[in-house]
Design a protein around this motif. Sequence first.
Motif, PDB file in Angstrom:
ATOM      1  N   GLN A  39       0.842  -1.205   0.000  1.00 20.80           N
ATOM      2  CA  GLN A  39       0.000   0.000   0.000  1.00 20.80           C
ATOM      3  C   GLN A  39       0.873   1.248   0.000  1.00 20.80           C
ATOM      4  OE1 GLN A  39      -2.130  -0.612   3.787  1.00 20.80           O
ATOM      5  NE2 GLN A  39      -0.835   0.999   4.641  1.00 20.80           N
ATOM      6  N   LEU A  40       0.225   2.366  -0.290  1.00 21.63           N
ATOM      7  CA  LEU A  40       0.944   3.641  -0.362  1.00 21.63           C
ATOM      8  C   LEU A  40       1.624   3.952   0.964  1.00 21.63           C
ATOM      9  CD1 LEU A  40       1.210   6.208  -2.305  1.00 21.63           C
ATOM     10  CD2 LEU A  40      -0.534   7.236  -0.832  1.00 21.63           C
ATOM     11  N   SER A  41       2.859   4.432   0.884  1.00 24.31           N
ATOM     12  CA  SER A  41       3.553   4.898   2.100  1.00 24.31           C
ATOM     13  C   SER A  41       4.204   6.252   1.817  1.00 24.31           C
ATOM     14  CB  SER A  41       4.620   3.891   2.549  1.00 24.31           C
ATOM     15  OG  SER A  41       5.767   4.006   1.723  1.00 24.31           O
ATOM     16  N   TRP A  42       4.720   6.823   2.892  1.00 22.92           N
ATOM     17  CA  TRP A  42       5.464   8.093   2.820  1.00 22.92           C
ATOM     18  C   TRP A  42       6.573   7.991   1.775  1.00 22.92           C
ATOM     19  CZ3 TRP A  42       9.085   9.467   7.534  1.00 22.92           C
ATOM     20  CH2 TRP A  42       9.742  10.680   7.298  1.00 22.92           C
ATOM     21  N   ALA A  43       7.215   6.816   1.683  1.00 24.54           N
ATOM     22  CA  ALA A  43       8.319   6.653   0.725  1.00 24.54           C
ATOM     23  C   ALA A  43       7.847   6.883  -0.714  1.00 24.54           C
ATOM     24  CB  ALA A  43       8.920   5.255   0.867  1.00 24.54           C
ATOM     25  N   ASP A  44       6.649   6.390  -1.053  1.00 27.80           N
ATOM     26  CA  ASP A  44       6.128   6.578  -2.415  1.00 27.80           C
ATOM     27  C   ASP A  44       5.829   8.050  -2.683  1.00 27.80           C
ATOM     28  OD1 ASP A  44       5.883   3.713  -3.021  1.00 27.80           O
ATOM     29  OD2 ASP A  44       4.264   3.726  -1.555  1.00 27.80           O
ATOM     30  N   VAL A  45       5.203   8.684  -1.708  1.00 23.26           N
ATOM     31  CA  VAL A  45       4.810  10.094  -1.892  1.00 23.26           C
ATOM     32  C   VAL A  45       6.065  10.947  -2.089  1.00 23.26           C
ATOM     33  CG1 VAL A  45       3.599  12.047  -0.840  1.00 23.26           C
ATOM     34  CG2 VAL A  45       2.761   9.714  -0.447  1.00 23.26           C
ATOM     35  N   HIS A  46       7.069  10.666  -1.279  1.00 28.11           N
ATOM     36  CA  HIS A  46       8.308  11.445  -1.335  1.00 28.11           C
ATOM     37  C   HIS A  46       9.054  11.204  -2.643  1.00 28.11           C
ATOM     38  CE1 HIS A  46      11.731  13.368   0.887  1.00 28.11           C
ATOM     39  NE2 HIS A  46      10.701  13.994   1.384  1.00 28.11           N
ATOM     40  N   LEU A  47       9.041   9.939  -3.101  1.00 23.89           N
ATOM     41  CA  LEU A  47       9.736   9.651  -4.363  1.00 23.89           C
ATOM     42  C   LEU A  47       9.029  10.342  -5.531  1.00 23.89           C
ATOM     43  CD1 LEU A  47      11.869   8.302  -6.116  1.00 23.89           C
ATOM     44  CD2 LEU A  47      10.491   6.207  -6.100  1.00 23.89           C
ATOM     45  N   LEU A  48       7.707  10.323  -5.536  1.00 22.97           N
ATOM     46  CA  LEU A  48       7.003  11.001  -6.634  1.00 22.97           C
ATOM     47  C   LEU A  48       7.332  12.498  -6.633  1.00 22.97           C
ATOM     48  CD1 LEU A  48       5.051  10.974  -9.020  1.00 22.97           C
ATOM     49  CD2 LEU A  48       3.183  11.366  -7.394  1.00 22.97           C
ATOM     50  N   GLU A  49       7.350  13.100  -5.451  1.00 21.48           N
ATOM     51  CA  GLU A  49       7.702  14.522  -5.370  1.00 21.48           C
ATOM     52  C   GLU A  49       9.097  14.755  -5.969  1.00 21.48           C
ATOM     53  OE1 GLU A  49       7.881  16.172  -1.384  1.00 21.48           O
ATOM     54  OE2 GLU A  49       8.477  18.140  -2.143  1.00 21.48           O
ATOM     55  N   ALA A  50      10.039  13.874  -5.613  1.00 21.66           N
ATOM     56  CA  ALA A  50      11.414  14.024  -6.112  1.00 21.66           C
ATOM     57  C   ALA A  50      11.470  13.834  -7.631  1.00 21.66           C
ATOM     58  CB  ALA A  50      12.335  13.021  -5.417  1.00 21.66           C
ATOM     59  N   ILE A  51      10.757  12.833  -8.135  1.00 22.68           N
ATOM     60  CA  ILE A  51      10.774  12.592  -9.587  1.00 22.68           C
ATOM     61  C   ILE A  51      10.276  13.838 -10.325  1.00 22.68           C
ATOM     62  CG2 ILE A  51       9.595  11.321 -11.449  1.00 22.68           C
ATOM     63  CD1 ILE A  51       9.639   8.826  -9.657  1.00 22.68           C
ATOM     64  N   LEU A  52       9.167  14.392  -9.860  1.00 23.74           N
ATOM     65  CA  LEU A  52       8.610  15.559 -10.570  1.00 23.74           C
ATOM     66  C   LEU A  52       9.550  16.761 -10.491  1.00 23.74           C
ATOM     67  CD1 LEU A  52       4.795  15.312  -9.689  1.00 23.74           C
ATOM     68  CD2 LEU A  52       6.014  14.353 -11.633  1.00 23.74           C
ATOM     69  N   MET A  53      10.250  16.876  -9.362  1.00 19.77           N
ATOM     70  CA  MET A  53      11.210  17.992  -9.231  1.00 19.77           C
ATOM     71  C   MET A  53      12.350  17.844 -10.233  1.00 19.77           C
ATOM     72  SD  MET A  53      11.673  18.568  -5.175  1.00 19.77           S
ATOM     73  CE  MET A  53      12.842  19.906  -5.090  1.00 19.77           C
ATOM     74  N   VAL A  54      12.849  16.622 -10.380  1.00 19.66           N
ATOM     75  CA  VAL A  54      13.974  16.430 -11.302  1.00 19.66           C
ATOM     76  C   VAL A  54      13.475  16.567 -12.747  1.00 19.66           C
ATOM     77  CG1 VAL A  54      15.877  14.949 -12.014  1.00 19.66           C
ATOM     78  CG2 VAL A  54      15.132  14.916  -9.648  1.00 19.66           C
ATOM     79  N   GLU A  55      12.291  16.071 -13.016  1.00 17.62           N
ATOM     80  CA  GLU A  55      11.744  16.191 -14.384  1.00 17.62           C
ATOM     81  C   GLU A  55      11.535  17.650 -14.809  1.00 17.62           C
ATOM     82  OE1 GLU A  55       9.382  12.271 -15.827  1.00 17.62           O
ATOM     83  OE2 GLU A  55       8.231  13.701 -14.661  1.00 17.62           O
ATOM     84  N   GLU A  56      11.273  18.519 -13.835  1.00 20.66           N
ATOM     85  CA  GLU A  56      11.154  19.939 -14.182  1.00 20.66           C
ATOM     86  C   GLU A  56      12.478  20.471 -14.740  1.00 20.66           C
ATOM     87  OE1 GLU A  56       7.805  21.527 -10.956  1.00 20.66           O
ATOM     88  OE2 GLU A  56       9.929  21.553 -10.413  1.00 20.66           O
ATOM     89  N   LYS A  57      13.562  19.862 -14.289  1.00 17.05           N
ATOM     90  CA  LYS A  57      14.892  20.293 -14.744  1.00 17.05           C
ATOM     91  C   LYS A  57      15.310  19.546 -16.003  1.00 17.05           C
ATOM     92  CE  LYS A  57      15.360  22.822 -11.062  1.00 17.05           C
ATOM     93  NZ  LYS A  57      15.027  24.232 -11.236  1.00 17.05           N
ATOM     94  N   ASP A  58      14.892  18.281 -16.123  1.00 17.62           N
ATOM     95  CA  ASP A  58      15.238  17.472 -17.295  1.00 17.62           C
ATOM     96  C   ASP A  58      14.073  16.506 -17.584  1.00 17.62           C
ATOM     97  OD1 ASP A  58      16.084  15.702 -19.174  1.00 17.62           O
ATOM     98  OD2 ASP A  58      17.936  15.128 -18.142  1.00 17.62           O
ATOM     99  N   PRO A  59      13.211  16.876 -18.518  1.00 14.71           N
ATOM    100  CA  PRO A  59      12.002  16.075 -18.770  1.00 14.71           C
ATOM    101  C   PRO A  59      12.297  14.656 -19.252  1.00 14.71           C
ATOM    102  CG  PRO A  59      11.843  18.239 -19.825  1.00 14.71           C
ATOM    103  CD  PRO A  59      13.241  18.111 -19.306  1.00 14.71           C
ATOM    104  N   THR A  60      13.522  14.380 -19.700  1.00 11.80           N
ATOM    105  CA  THR A  60      13.817  13.028 -20.205  1.00 11.80           C
ATOM    106  C   THR A  60      14.452  12.132 -19.134  1.00 11.80           C
ATOM    107  OG1 THR A  60      16.072  13.537 -20.899  1.00 11.80           O
ATOM    108  CG2 THR A  60      14.317  14.027 -22.498  1.00 11.80           C
ATOM    109  N   VAL A  61      14.517  12.614 -17.931  1.00 13.13           N
ATOM    110  CA  VAL A  61      15.343  11.936 -16.915  1.00 13.13           C
ATOM    111  C   VAL A  61      14.891  10.488 -16.622  1.00 13.13           C
ATOM    112  CG1 VAL A  61      14.153  12.749 -14.823  1.00 13.13           C
ATOM    113  CG2 VAL A  61      16.624  12.412 -14.790  1.00 13.13           C
ATOM    114  N   LEU A  62      13.623  10.192 -16.847  1.00  8.99           N
ATOM    115  CA  LEU A  62      13.142   8.818 -16.554  1.00  8.99           C
ATOM    116  C   LEU A  62      13.225   7.884 -17.753  1.00  8.99           C
ATOM    117  CD1 LEU A  62       9.961   8.933 -14.276  1.00  8.99           C
ATOM    118  CD2 LEU A  62      12.359   8.715 -13.637  1.00  8.99           C
ATOM    119  N   SER A  63      13.802   8.357 -18.867  1.00  7.87           N
ATOM    120  CA  SER A  63      13.712   7.549 -20.094  1.00  7.87           C
ATOM    121  C   SER A  63      14.334   6.152 -19.949  1.00  7.87           C
ATOM    122  CB  SER A  63      14.306   8.303 -21.282  1.00  7.87           C
ATOM    123  OG  SER A  63      15.622   8.639 -20.981  1.00  7.87           O
TER     124      SER A  63
END
Length: 229
Positions: free
Chosen positions: A153-177
Amino acid sequence: MSGKPKLTYFNGRGRMESVRWLLAAAGVEFEEVFLETREQYLKLIQDGDLLFDQVPLVDIDGMKMVQTRAILSYIAGKHNLYGKDLKERALYIDTYVEGTMDLMQMILTLPFSLPEAKEKNLPLIIEKAKNRYFPAYEKVLKQHCQGFLVGNQLSWADVHLLEAILMVEEKDPTVLSEFPLLQGFKTRISNMPTIKKFLQPGSQRKPQPDDKYVATVMKILKEAMYYSI
Ligand code: GTS
């Protein structure tokens, strides 16, 4: 008093943004007081509200809490986002959250750096995201196979990771490729109803810091907040 948590901070992301994310993910409504002047900040100190003379400050359940991690742990524990036992908390959730905090911290301090440091550090941060942090979370998702970082189930770790992913994607939209499991994770967690709502325009989520935000923080804290990361 409304009973809603009251968040006192600047009108921007900073350290408080993860608190906003976690409350929103838990479906908890909250109020915000924005610091606009140094006098407001000094008054909080005079009133004894800031144990270490620092914000974030969160007024919750009759407590005036400071220290971001303490605030986040309390919210996670209260809203069943902190695993089912000590092992899930310490070995997994705390560990994953510390990793995302390290990554986010580098991005958070960037706007307060000198221009030459900013230019030099942004590619280094993206490189670290791609070569250190995202491979680790990709590996965890591969081994765990439950769609979430910890448990089923959802935990703090998931919420925090999503926040981090979106922050990095703002700087480099291809970062998850190169990270297919993280791409799926991002879509899945972003579509959870409370989080989806928080990601809509008009929510209490804050935009990327601009020069005005940096100037306000520096005016209030009267600090030369130049970091050399
Ligand atoms: N460990 C603390 C936490 O995580 O809450 C650090 C808090 C902190 O350094 N806050 C800064 C502050 O109030 C503001 S900001 O970094 O979040 O923008 N600094 C004032 C001071 O005198 O240290």
